[in-house]
Write a protein that holds these residues in place. Structure first.
Motif, PDB file in Angstrom:
ATOM      1  N   ASN A 127       0.805  -1.215   0.000  1.00 13.86           N
ATOM      2  CA  ASN A 127       0.000   0.000   0.000  1.00 13.86           C
ATOM      3  C   ASN A 127       0.843   1.271   0.000  1.00 13.86           C
ATOM      4  O   ASN A 127       0.302   2.370   0.022  1.00 13.86           O
ATOM      5  N   LYS A 128       2.147   1.101  -0.043  1.00  6.37           N
ATOM      6  CA  LYS A 128       3.055   2.234  -0.205  1.00  6.37           C
ATOM      7  C   LYS A 128       3.510   2.392  -1.655  1.00  6.37           C
ATOM      8  O   LYS A 128       4.271   3.309  -1.967  1.00  6.37           O
ATOM      9  N   ILE A 129       3.063   1.496  -2.510  1.00  2.47           N
ATOM     10  CA  ILE A 129       3.474   1.516  -3.918  1.00  2.47           C
ATOM     11  C   ILE A 129       2.399   2.204  -4.742  1.00  2.47           C
ATOM     12  O   ILE A 129       1.274   1.697  -4.875  1.00  2.47           O
ATOM     13  N   ASP A 130       2.727   3.354  -5.310  1.00  7.21           N
ATOM     14  CA  ASP A 130       1.751   4.144  -6.048  1.00  7.21           C
ATOM     15  C   ASP A 130       1.150   3.378  -7.220  1.00  7.21           C
ATOM     16  O   ASP A 130      -0.035   3.530  -7.527  1.00  7.21           O
ATOM     17  N   ALA A 131       1.963   2.582  -7.887  1.00  8.12           N
ATOM     18  CA  ALA A 131       1.470   1.854  -9.054  1.00  8.12           C
ATOM     19  C   ALA A 131       0.271   0.981  -8.712  1.00  8.12           C
ATOM     20  O   ALA A 131      -0.610   0.760  -9.555  1.00  8.12           O
ATOM     21  N   TYR A 132       0.241   0.489  -7.481  1.00  4.86           N
ATOM     22  CA  TYR A 132      -0.892  -0.305  -7.010  1.00  4.86           C
ATOM     23  C   TYR A 132      -2.009   0.569  -6.470  1.00  4.86           C
ATOM     24  O   TYR A 132      -3.178   0.422  -6.856  1.00  4.86           O
ATOM     25  N   THR A 133      -1.684   1.498  -5.578  1.00  3.23           N
ATOM     26  CA  THR A 133      -2.749   2.273  -4.932  1.00  3.23           C
ATOM     27  C   THR A 133      -3.540   3.113  -5.939  1.00  3.23           C
ATOM     28  O   THR A 133      -4.712   3.403  -5.718  1.00  3.23           O
ATOM     29  N   GLN A 134      -2.909   3.466  -7.061  1.00  6.53           N
ATOM     30  CA  GLN A 134      -3.614   4.205  -8.100  1.00  6.53           C
ATOM     31  C   GLN A 134      -4.721   3.386  -8.747  1.00  6.53           C
ATOM     32  O   GLN A 134      -5.595   3.935  -9.411  1.00  6.53           O
ATOM     33  N   THR A 135      -4.709   2.090  -8.553  1.00  6.03           N
ATOM     34  CA  THR A 135      -5.696   1.206  -9.186  1.00  6.03           C
ATOM     35  C   THR A 135      -6.788   0.749  -8.224  1.00  6.03           C
ATOM     36  O   THR A 135      -7.725   0.061  -8.649  1.00  6.03           O
ATOM     37  N   LYS A 136      -6.667   1.078  -6.954  1.00  7.41           N
ATOM     38  CA  LYS A 136      -7.607   0.563  -5.965  1.00  7.41           C
ATOM     39  C   LYS A 136      -8.977   1.230  -6.082  1.00  7.41           C
ATOM     40  O   LYS A 136      -9.080   2.405  -6.385  1.00  7.41           O
ATOM     41  N   GLN A 137     -10.002   0.453  -5.808  1.00  9.22           N
ATOM     42  CA  GLN A 137     -11.368   0.952  -5.799  1.00  9.22           C
ATOM     43  C   GLN A 137     -11.808   1.208  -4.358  1.00  9.22           C
ATOM     44  O   GLN A 137     -11.200   0.721  -3.401  1.00  9.22           O
ATOM     45  N   ASP A 138     -12.884   1.946  -4.226  1.00  7.92           N
ATOM     46  CA  ASP A 138     -13.451   2.218  -2.916  1.00  7.92           C
ATOM     47  C   ASP A 138     -13.874   0.889  -2.272  1.00  7.92           C
ATOM     48  O   ASP A 138     -14.679   0.152  -2.854  1.00  7.92           O
ATOM     49  N   PRO A 139     -13.349   0.547  -1.094  1.00  5.47           N
ATOM     50  CA  PRO A 139     -13.711  -0.729  -0.468  1.00  5.47           C
ATOM     51  C   PRO A 139     -15.202  -0.890  -0.239  1.00  5.47           C
ATOM     52  O   PRO A 139     -15.737  -1.989  -0.379  1.00  5.47           O
ATOM     53  N   GLN A 140     -15.878   0.207   0.120  1.00  9.11           N
ATOM     54  CA  GLN A 140     -17.315   0.114   0.360  1.00  9.11           C
ATOM     55  C   GLN A 140     -18.053  -0.257  -0.918  1.00  9.11           C
ATOM     56  O   GLN A 140     -19.020  -1.033  -0.897  1.00  9.11           O
ATOM     57  N   PHE A 141     -17.607   0.289  -2.042  1.00  7.30           N
ATOM     58  CA  PHE A 141     -18.226  -0.052  -3.327  1.00  7.30           C
ATOM     59  C   PHE A 141     -18.061  -1.545  -3.619  1.00  7.30           C
ATOM     60  O   PHE A 141     -19.017  -2.238  -3.969  1.00  7.30           O
ATOM     61  N   LEU A 142     -16.846  -2.060  -3.461  1.00 14.01           N
ATOM     62  CA  LEU A 142     -16.600  -3.474  -3.716  1.00 14.01           C
ATOM     63  C   LEU A 142     -17.424  -4.356  -2.795  1.00 14.01           C
ATOM     64  O   LEU A 142     -18.007  -5.362  -3.217  1.00 14.01           O
ATOM     65  N   LEU A 143     -17.495  -3.974  -1.533  1.00 12.07           N
ATOM     66  CA  LEU A 143     -18.219  -4.776  -0.548  1.00 12.07           C
ATOM     67  C   LEU A 143     -19.713  -4.813  -0.818  1.00 12.07           C
ATOM     68  O   LEU A 143     -20.327  -5.885  -0.884  1.00 12.07           O
ATOM     69  N   GLU A 144     -20.317  -3.660  -0.993  1.00 12.16           N
ATOM     70  CA  GLU A 144     -21.771  -3.603  -1.137  1.00 12.16           C
ATOM     71  C   GLU A 144     -22.239  -4.296  -2.407  1.00 12.16           C
ATOM     72  O   GLU A 144     -23.244  -5.016  -2.394  1.00 12.16           O
ATOM     73  N   HIS A 145     -21.531  -4.111  -3.472  1.00 15.28           N
ATOM     74  CA  HIS A 145     -21.946  -4.747  -4.716  1.00 15.28           C
ATOM     75  C   HIS A 145     -21.686  -6.238  -4.693  1.00 15.28           C
ATOM     76  O   HIS A 145     -22.437  -7.013  -5.304  1.00 15.28           O
TER      77      HIS A 145
END
Length: 302
Positions: free
Chosen positions: A274-292
């Motif tokens: 989670n300190k690597i920008d290349a990854y964090t730039q691709t992350k989605q909102d956790p609440q969105f992933l969870l609810e759907h």
């Protein structure tokens, strides 16, 4: 590699809703949904695994400098016109919420290819007909348009991007690490299926799931000179992190199970990736992933 747990996007754990943000908000590893995965967990220090913080900082410095925040395009739908195909532009076709597409997206970012590989987002719930007819007959994401050809399959694309574009290498030279990388890549589908089986079940987290998570913990401890699978960040981390990201969210909130508890290597892996920008730039909102995901699996009834 096809996974019984995660069919190619869309899948039960990759919502095909059009409500996914067109330009994902800048994510943070500190985002919490219901309870923090770190809550109550002991703090582990880098020296406990035999490597120094200086070493980790040096490895992080090997990644390309983070560019100005990328403005991502809105997903293309059935009413969207196609881009000027095969005009010499290299295009990576993805869906923002798809973990398979996320693999290729992370690789593109880590190699520093923001200006050389254009992102084209596809709305999987309303995908344009021309994507299957003119771009990728398999009608899945990710796919890569490069040198007048279109290639697919996420792990193949990660390797292709690493081999055919400039930027930091995603595979170390050490033969032992290369061999271990291939073993771990083969295991990805087995891991996903084992973890997914508990999410869809109304029973407690299964022994199969626990064993799969323990295997990941063991794999992360094989080399002691860095927090990642092959010590330094590599294509193996790219293969696993989109799914570990989702499993941490889903197990915590659906099963009340902390996948990092008693697994200090996995805990450290999540912290460091989670300190690597290349990854964090691709992350989605956790609440969105969870609810759907709850809606698609009926998990709200579990």
């Amino acid at each position: 590699m096809n996974s019984l747990a995660f069919p190619r996007c869309p899948s039960p754990l990759t919502p095909a809703s059009t409500s996914a943000p067109a330009s994902p908000p800048s994510p943070s590893p500190r985002i919490k949904i219901r309870c923090s995965p770190r809550a109550g967990a002991p703090r582990y220090h880098l020296r406990a695994r035999g490597y120094s913080r200086t070493r980790v900082v040096a490895m992080a410095a090997a990644a390309p400098a983070s560019p100005v925040k990328e403005v991502l395009p809105s997903p293309l739908t059935s009413t969207s016109e196609p881009p000027p195909l095969f005009d010499g532009t290299t295009r990576l076709y993805i869906a923002y919420h798809c973990p398979y597409a996320q693999r290729a997206w992370i690789a593109r970012n880590y190699k520093g290819l923001h200006d050389k590989v254009k992102i084209v987002a596809i709305d999987l719930a309303d995908r344009p007909a021309w994507y299957k007819e003119k771009v990728y007959p398999e009608n899945k994401v990710p796919s890569l348009e490069h040198n007048n050809q279109v290639k697919g399959e996420s792990l193949d694309l990660v390797k292709y991007i690493d081999s055919n574009f400039e930027g930091p290498s995603l595979l170390p030279e050490d033969p032992a690490k290369k061999q271990f990388a291939e073993e771990l890549l083969v295991y990805t589908d087995v891991f996903n299926k084992a973890a997914y089986s508990s999410i869809v079940s109304k029973e407690a987290v299964s022994e199969e799931t626990v064993a799969a998570l323990d295997k990941i913990e063991e794999a992360l401890g094989k080399f002691n000179d860095g927090p990642f699978f092959l010590s330094q960040f590599s294509l193996v981390d790219i293969a696993y992190v989109p799914f570990i990201e989702r499993f941490q969210i889903f197990f915590s909130n659906i099963k009340n199970y902390d996948i990092t508890k008693g697994r200090p290597n996995l805990q450290k892996f999540i912290e460091e990736v989670n300190k690597i920008d290349a990854y964090t730039q691709t992350k989605q909102d956790p609440q969105f992933l969870l609810e759907h995901t709850k809606k698609r699996l009926g998990a709200h009834r579990i």
